[in-house]
Scaffold this motif. Sequence first.
Motif, PDB file in Angstrom:
ATOM      1  N   TYR A 194       0.742  -1.270  -0.150  1.00  0.00           N
ATOM      2  CA  TYR A 194      -0.174   0.075   0.001  1.00  0.00           C
ATOM      3  C   TYR A 194       0.731   1.547  -0.585  1.00  0.00           C
ATOM      4  O   TYR A 194       2.088   1.356   0.842  1.00  0.00           O
ATOM      5  N   ARG A 195       0.443   2.564  -0.531  1.00  0.00           N
ATOM      6  CA  ARG A 195       1.178   3.578  -0.343  1.00  0.00           C
ATOM      7  C   ARG A 195       1.509   4.062   0.845  1.00  0.00           C
ATOM      8  O   ARG A 195       0.148   4.687   1.634  1.00  0.00           O
ATOM      9  N   ILE A 196       2.505   4.261   1.187  1.00  0.00           N
ATOM     10  CA  ILE A 196       2.861   4.439   3.127  1.00  0.00           C
ATOM     11  C   ILE A 196       2.717   6.606   3.219  1.00  0.00           C
ATOM     12  O   ILE A 196       3.192   6.618   3.883  1.00  0.00           O
ATOM     13  N   HIS A 197       2.702   6.617   2.173  1.00  0.00           N
ATOM     14  CA  HIS A 197       3.000   8.607   2.051  1.00  0.00           C
ATOM     15  C   HIS A 197       1.495   9.151   1.351  1.00  0.00           C
ATOM     16  O   HIS A 197       1.050   8.666   0.419  1.00  0.00           O
ATOM     17  N   ASP A 198       1.475  10.057   1.864  1.00  0.00           N
ATOM     18  CA  ASP A 198      -0.114  10.809   0.995  1.00  0.00           C
ATOM     19  C   ASP A 198       0.233  11.896   0.518  1.00  0.00           C
ATOM     20  O   ASP A 198      -0.429  13.120   0.424  1.00  0.00           O
ATOM     21  N   GLU A 199       1.530  12.156   0.117  1.00  0.00           N
ATOM     22  CA  GLU A 199       2.185  13.059  -1.035  1.00  0.00           C
ATOM     23  C   GLU A 199       0.997  12.595  -2.978  1.00  0.00           C
ATOM     24  O   GLU A 199       0.698  11.947  -2.489  1.00  0.00           O
ATOM     25  N   PRO A 200       1.015  14.383  -3.290  1.00  0.00           N
ATOM     26  CA  PRO A 200       0.084  14.104  -4.560  1.00  0.00           C
ATOM     27  C   PRO A 200       1.007  13.559  -5.129  1.00  0.00           C
ATOM     28  O   PRO A 200       1.937  12.922  -5.450  1.00  0.00           O
ATOM     29  N   THR A 201       0.546  12.476  -6.038  1.00  0.00           N
ATOM     30  CA  THR A 201       1.114  11.975  -7.337  1.00  0.00           C
ATOM     31  C   THR A 201       1.647  12.654  -8.391  1.00  0.00           C
ATOM     32  O   THR A 201       0.564  13.387  -8.892  1.00  0.00           O
ATOM     33  N   ARG A 202       2.645  12.243  -9.079  1.00  0.00           N
ATOM     34  CA  ARG A 202       3.372  13.096 -10.049  1.00  0.00           C
ATOM     35  C   ARG A 202       2.888  12.761 -11.062  1.00  0.00           C
ATOM     36  O   ARG A 202       2.947  13.259 -12.206  1.00  0.00           O
ATOM     37  N   LEU A 203       2.298  11.356 -11.598  1.00  0.00           N
ATOM     38  CA  LEU A 203       1.718  10.508 -12.698  1.00  0.00           C
ATOM     39  C   LEU A 203       0.270  11.015 -12.716  1.00  0.00           C
ATOM     40  O   LEU A 203      -0.404  10.637 -12.003  1.00  0.00           O
ATOM     41  N   SER A 266      14.013  13.167  -4.199  1.00  0.00           N
ATOM     42  CA  SER A 266      14.423  12.237  -3.138  1.00  0.00           C
ATOM     43  C   SER A 266      14.065  11.196  -3.819  1.00  0.00           C
ATOM     44  O   SER A 266      13.157  10.158  -4.131  1.00  0.00           O
ATOM     45  N   ILE A 267      14.692   9.850  -2.898  1.00  0.00           N
ATOM     46  CA  ILE A 267      14.718   8.280  -2.995  1.00  0.00           C
ATOM     47  C   ILE A 267      13.053   8.394  -2.986  1.00  0.00           C
ATOM     48  O   ILE A 267      12.626   7.582  -2.923  1.00  0.00           O
ATOM     49  N   SER A 268      12.196   8.510  -1.429  1.00  0.00           N
ATOM     50  CA  SER A 268      11.199   8.372  -0.968  1.00  0.00           C
ATOM     51  C   SER A 268      10.415   8.958  -1.966  1.00  0.00           C
ATOM     52  O   SER A 268       9.434   8.009  -2.697  1.00  0.00           O
ATOM     53  N   GLN A 269      10.642  10.215  -3.057  1.00  0.00           N
ATOM     54  CA  GLN A 269       9.450  10.196  -4.173  1.00  0.00           C
ATOM     55  C   GLN A 269       9.475   9.235  -5.196  1.00  0.00           C
ATOM     56  O   GLN A 269       8.617   9.086  -6.075  1.00  0.00           O
ATOM     57  N   PHE A 275       5.385   3.386  -7.182  1.00  0.00           N
ATOM     58  CA  PHE A 275       4.170   2.591  -7.315  1.00  0.00           C
ATOM     59  C   PHE A 275       3.270   3.007  -7.494  1.00  0.00           C
ATOM     60  O   PHE A 275       1.920   2.412  -8.036  1.00  0.00           O
ATOM     61  N   ASP A 276       3.011   4.409  -7.647  1.00  0.00           N
ATOM     62  CA  ASP A 276       1.772   4.951  -8.793  1.00  0.00           C
ATOM     63  C   ASP A 276       2.221   4.435 -10.587  1.00  0.00           C
ATOM     64  O   ASP A 276       0.596   4.418 -11.090  1.00  0.00           O
ATOM     65  N   ALA A 277       3.380   3.788 -10.683  1.00  0.00           N
ATOM     66  CA  ALA A 277       2.520   3.816 -12.425  1.00  0.00           C
ATOM     67  C   ALA A 277       2.553   2.783 -12.732  1.00  0.00           C
ATOM     68  O   ALA A 277       1.715   1.896 -11.546  1.00  0.00           O
ATOM     69  N   ALA A 278       1.396   2.900 -13.295  1.00  0.00           N
ATOM     70  CA  ALA A 278       0.375   1.429 -14.296  1.00  0.00           C
ATOM     71  C   ALA A 278       1.555   0.738 -14.302  1.00  0.00           C
ATOM     72  O   ALA A 278       1.252  -0.914 -14.566  1.00  0.00           O
ATOM     73  N   MET A 279       2.505   0.683 -15.184  1.00  0.00           N
ATOM     74  CA  MET A 279       2.729  -0.019 -16.244  1.00  0.00           C
ATOM     75  C   MET A 279       4.852   0.103 -15.442  1.00  0.00           C
ATOM     76  O   MET A 279       5.119   1.069 -15.978  1.00  0.00           O
ATOM     77  N   VAL A 280       5.632  -0.358 -15.447  1.00  0.00           N
ATOM     78  CA  VAL A 280       6.983  -0.099 -15.377  1.00  0.00           C
ATOM     79  C   VAL A 280       7.932  -0.661 -16.073  1.00  0.00           C
ATOM     80  O   VAL A 280       7.428  -1.975 -16.227  1.00  0.00           O
ATOM     81  N   VAL A 281       8.560  -0.038 -16.861  1.00  0.00           N
ATOM     82  CA  VAL A 281       9.947  -0.728 -18.138  1.00  0.00           C
ATOM     83  C   VAL A 281      10.869  -0.930 -17.698  1.00  0.00           C
ATOM     84  O   VAL A 281      11.311   0.822 -17.932  1.00  0.00           O
ATOM     85  N   THR A 282      11.641  -1.327 -17.651  1.00  0.00           N
ATOM     86  CA  THR A 282      13.286  -1.194 -17.278  1.00  0.00           C
ATOM     87  C   THR A 282      13.842  -1.912 -17.476  1.00  0.00           C
ATOM     88  O   THR A 282      14.001  -3.666 -17.390  1.00  0.00           O
ATOM     89  N   THR A 283      15.480  -1.683 -17.211  1.00  0.00           N
ATOM     90  CA  THR A 283      16.906  -2.027 -17.270  1.00  0.00           C
ATOM     91  C   THR A 283      16.987  -3.199 -15.715  1.00  0.00           C
ATOM     92  O   THR A 283      16.471  -2.554 -15.304  1.00  0.00           O
ATOM     93  N   ASP A 284      17.599  -3.820 -15.780  1.00  0.00           N
ATOM     94  CA  ASP A 284      17.775  -4.676 -14.546  1.00  0.00           C
ATOM     95  C   ASP A 284      17.977  -3.144 -13.742  1.00  0.00           C
ATOM     96  O   ASP A 284      19.405  -2.867 -13.511  1.00  0.00           O
ATOM     97  N   SER A 285      17.265  -3.001 -12.839  1.00  0.00           N
ATOM     98  CA  SER A 285      17.668  -2.135 -11.677  1.00  0.00           C
ATOM     99  C   SER A 285      17.034  -2.198 -10.716  1.00  0.00           C
ATOM    100  O   SER A 285      15.932  -3.062 -10.700  1.00  0.00           O
TER     101      SER A 285
END
Length: 317
Positions: A194-203, A266-269, A275-285
């Motif tokens: 679950y989302r552990i912070h209540d900051e508004p989403t940027r996405l 920040s790392i938190s953001q 967390f907020d993205a519907a899908m993430v496409v990433t290299t091995d990270s």
Amino acid sequence: MPLIMNEFLKKHPLAVAFFHKDCTLVMDDVKLRYPEHSVAVLPWNGIDKRNAQSMVDQGSIKVYSLDSFFTPYRHGEKARMLFTHIAGGIGDMIAFSAIPTYLNRHMIRVHTELRFFPIFQWFTHPVITLGWSDTIVRDYSNENRLIKYRYLRRLPLEYSAIESHDRNWYEGFFYRIGVSDPGDEYKRPHLKTYRIHDEPTRLKRGAVLICHRASCQMRSSTLEDFYAPVRQVYPSRPIYVNEIDLEGGDAEFAARNNIHILPKASISQFLLDLFDAAMVVTTDSSAIHFREGIGKPCLGVFGATTTDSRTKYYLHT
């Protein structure tokens, strides 16, 4: 180091235990806050060994193996508290979340860089976070070693991921503490779903987040390489990329293709964006391991490492 501190240390040598053989003394990290007969555990990044050697020669510090103070923990031993140092990248720390979940009857202290503390807030099983150079026990002494801290044990996990090579890194973690097979459930991250912070989403709703760069150059790619197949599969979804991942002509490419750029944060953001993205496409990270931990889908692109060594037991990747 101020002259007065040098004089003090000549009379009261500070016991310094290095947990890695490639070490260098950082002068500012030697503080007078350590009580007499205590031990300072100072990890190193290999800057200049001559500083440490000169202080050893002068008698200002006495160097010991860390294991001469703290016995490495082997699974099944009695221990009131365990501790470890965590090095490496964000992905390594997220993968570590399986260990405190498995050892949930123990209190675990994690020593790492302060900027990484927010990562541990996502762990399903809480840990105590402390700075790199904080003493393991401020009042550690021979007397307390026999009485108060006789069950204190060290989780010898430093660099186990690197040493595992093509083996699955979770198996490498558990092998270090004497667990031959913890079960597939513990060979993936354990994070809050679950989302552990209540900051508004940027996405925007339905967003796809591209993470084409990793801390390791060998695992990085270009934004254009990632964008083309993502846009083909998701022709109308908003696509995002992190500003920190942009190099060369990436920014111009993003502007031409209506890719939203997330400003440095920040790392938190960063974790909230994942967390907020519907899908993430990433290299091995770290993005792969975080998305797996929170139980959300992620497409991982591997080059320099194998899928088995990282994500063999993952369910959402």
